[in-house]
Enzyme design. Structure first.
Site, PDB file in Angstrom:
ATOM      1  N   SER A 124       0.325  -1.228  -0.287  1.00 52.68           N
ATOM      2  CA  SER A 124       0.152  -0.084   0.282  1.00 52.68           C
ATOM      3  C   SER A 124       0.625   1.519  -0.469  1.00 52.68           C
ATOM      4  O   SER A 124       1.699   1.069   0.588  1.00 52.68           O
ATOM      5  CB  SER A 124      -0.561  -0.149   1.610  1.00 52.68           C
ATOM      6  OG  SER A 124      -0.952   1.208   1.233  1.00 52.68           O
ATOM      7  N   TYR A 148      -1.775  -0.882  10.676  1.00 57.85           N
ATOM      8  CA  TYR A 148      -2.104  -2.206   9.765  1.00 57.85           C
ATOM      9  C   TYR A 148      -0.968  -1.953   8.342  1.00 57.85           C
ATOM     10  O   TYR A 148      -0.600  -1.977   7.879  1.00 57.85           O
ATOM     11  CB  TYR A 148      -3.469  -1.120   8.768  1.00 57.85           C
ATOM     12  CG  TYR A 148      -3.437  -1.458   7.179  1.00 57.85           C
ATOM     13  CD1 TYR A 148      -3.730  -2.494   6.912  1.00 57.85           C
ATOM     14  CD2 TYR A 148      -3.266  -0.380   6.299  1.00 57.85           C
ATOM     15  CE1 TYR A 148      -3.761  -2.705   5.226  1.00 57.85           C
ATOM     16  CE2 TYR A 148      -3.540  -0.142   5.575  1.00 57.85           C
ATOM     17  CZ  TYR A 148      -3.719  -1.534   4.776  1.00 57.85           C
ATOM     18  OH  TYR A 148      -3.345  -1.627   3.523  1.00 57.85           O
ATOM     19  N   LYS A 152       1.871  -4.020   6.699  1.00 55.44           N
ATOM     20  CA  LYS A 152       2.181  -4.015   5.332  1.00 55.44           C
ATOM     21  C   LYS A 152       3.718  -3.737   4.990  1.00 55.44           C
ATOM     22  O   LYS A 152       4.540  -4.005   4.585  1.00 55.44           O
ATOM     23  CB  LYS A 152       1.243  -2.855   4.171  1.00 55.44           C
ATOM     24  CG  LYS A 152       0.520  -2.869   4.060  1.00 55.44           C
ATOM     25  CD  LYS A 152      -0.041  -4.018   3.279  1.00 55.44           C
ATOM     26  CE  LYS A 152      -1.355  -4.819   2.693  1.00 55.44           C
ATOM     27  NZ  LYS A 152      -1.944  -6.219   3.069  1.00 55.44           N
ATOM     28  N   PRO A 292      -7.938  11.667  12.111  1.00 52.55           N
ATOM     29  CA  PRO A 292      -6.761  12.052  12.409  1.00 52.55           C
ATOM     30  C   PRO A 292      -5.682  10.656  11.727  1.00 52.55           C
ATOM     31  O   PRO A 292      -6.258  10.133  11.647  1.00 52.55           O
ATOM     32  CB  PRO A 292      -7.039  11.439  13.933  1.00 52.55           C
ATOM     33  CG  PRO A 292      -8.232  11.787  15.002  1.00 52.55           C
ATOM     34  CD  PRO A 292      -8.734  11.950  12.959  1.00 52.55           C
TER      35      PRO A 292
END
Ligand code: UDP
Length: 338
Positions: A124, A148, A152, A292
């Site tokens: 990503s 998250y 990655k 945020p």
């Protein structure tokens, strides 16, 4: 080729499985259906005129994976499966690390055990974080600002180490920008569970009246209209990028990273207006506080993918909005309709 696709029933996975089948590849999907539907694969089969094989399993399930590799003997793997909600990852980080890292370990071990040496990984643009200014090249500094994104980023590093240690292993890391749109048939598309986090699915639900209005997260960014700039790429273009990466790995060893984006940034309001044009429906919106963790702008330098893969995005955000509108209008409850 024989391609094992993890997460192949999901949004980007299903469009890529379709492209693989249409190109003549044989496909085995491994998906636990935790955030996807088998109906997507039935529709892919209908569109392609041939089926992908399917195993319902979590990719961390080593025994299931071993059986899948033994029965299918894949030449290559495309690894989409993973948890992907930024906000949720800050609430249940251990789940994100366990699922996203754990599945990658199990997969790499199964590949080694079964003589499969090519992997394409779904990464990503979030790995570019706030470390530099866009456009991002593949050599821009990387890091991440939430669990998250860190999964990655970590998986990229794990794959690089694995490739450095094993001269046979070929790795393509694809850094997606903002995937949008749906297949032009209106038969497959994005089917988010609950309230969508991402802009386009949310806008699409406002257009059909399922949500009252869009909240625009900030209009005081240093961008032309003050709203955030992103690089929205049509999911069918994105799917084609995976086939280009697989072709490349067929002829080149080592570890490779490519951005998959358009290089053409659009604002939140550009997307609202494009969707209004495609749907003929006004999209009410309200400007609210910044979300945020959001950056002002994120878009790709797409030179490397163009030069090395001969790939580039072809579809406009207007086409993506038309395709999403068609998908949404014909399947107001997503795959649950069938
Ligand atoms: N956005 C928004 N309202 C929403 C969802 C997103 O204004 O309900 C904005 C968000 O601030 C960002 C852009 O739309 O500028 C794309 O957000 P998305 O969550 O789709 O993708 P991200 O780039 O954050 O991964």
């Amino acid at each position: 080729m024989r391609v094992l696709v993890t997460g192949g029933a999901g949004y980007i996975g299903s469009h890529t499985v379709l492209a693989l089948l249409e190109t003549g590849h044989d496909v085995l999907v491994v998906d636990d259906l935790s955030n996807s539907s088998e109906e997507s694969l039935r529709r892919v089969a209908e569109l392609a005129g041939r089926e992908a094989r399917f195993v319902q399993a979590n990719v961390r399930d080593a025994a299931a994976l071993d059986a899948a590799f033994a029965g299918f003997s894949p030449d290559a793997v495309i690894h989409f499966a993973g948890w992907k909600a930024v906000g949720e990852s800050t609430q249940i980080p251990l789940t994100y690390y366990r699922e996203n890292l754990g599945s990658t370990f199990t997969l790499l071990e199964a590949m080694a055990a079964h003589d499969c040496h090519q992997i394409v990984f779904s990464s990503s643009a979030t790995v570019y974080g706030e470390l530099s200014e866009p456009p991002f090249t593949e050599d821009s500094p990387t890091g991440a600002t939430n669990p998250y994104g860190r999964t990655k980023h970590m998986i990229e590093q794990i794959l690089a180490d694995a490739a450095a240690a094993d001269a046979e292993l070929r790795v393509a890391v694809l850094r997606y920008f903002n995937p949008i749109g749906a297949h032009a048939s209106g038969r497959i598309g994005e089917d988010p569970k609950g309230i969508p986090n991402n802009l386009l699915p949310f806008v699409a639900q406002v257009a059909t009246g399922r949500r009252d209005k869009l909240m625009v997260f900030g209009d005081d960014y240093p961008t032309p209209d003050g709203t955030g700039l992103r690089d929205y790429i049509h999911v069918v273009d994105l799917a084609a990028g995976h086939l280009a990466a697989l072709d490349y790995l067929g002829g080149h060893g080592g570890f490779h990273v490519w951005n998959l984006g358009t290089g053409d940034p659009k604002s939140v309001l550009d997307i609202v207006h494009a969707y209004e044009g495609a749907s003929g429906v006004a999209i009410p919106y309200e400007i609210v506080a910044r979300r945020p963790g959001d950056v002002a702008a994120s878009y790709a330098d797409v030179t490397r993918a163009h030069k090395e893969l001969g790939w580039q995005a072809r579809k406009s955000v207007e086409q993506a909005c038309e395709d999403t509108f068609r998908w949404q209008s014909e399947n107001p409850d997503g795959f649950a309709d069938s």
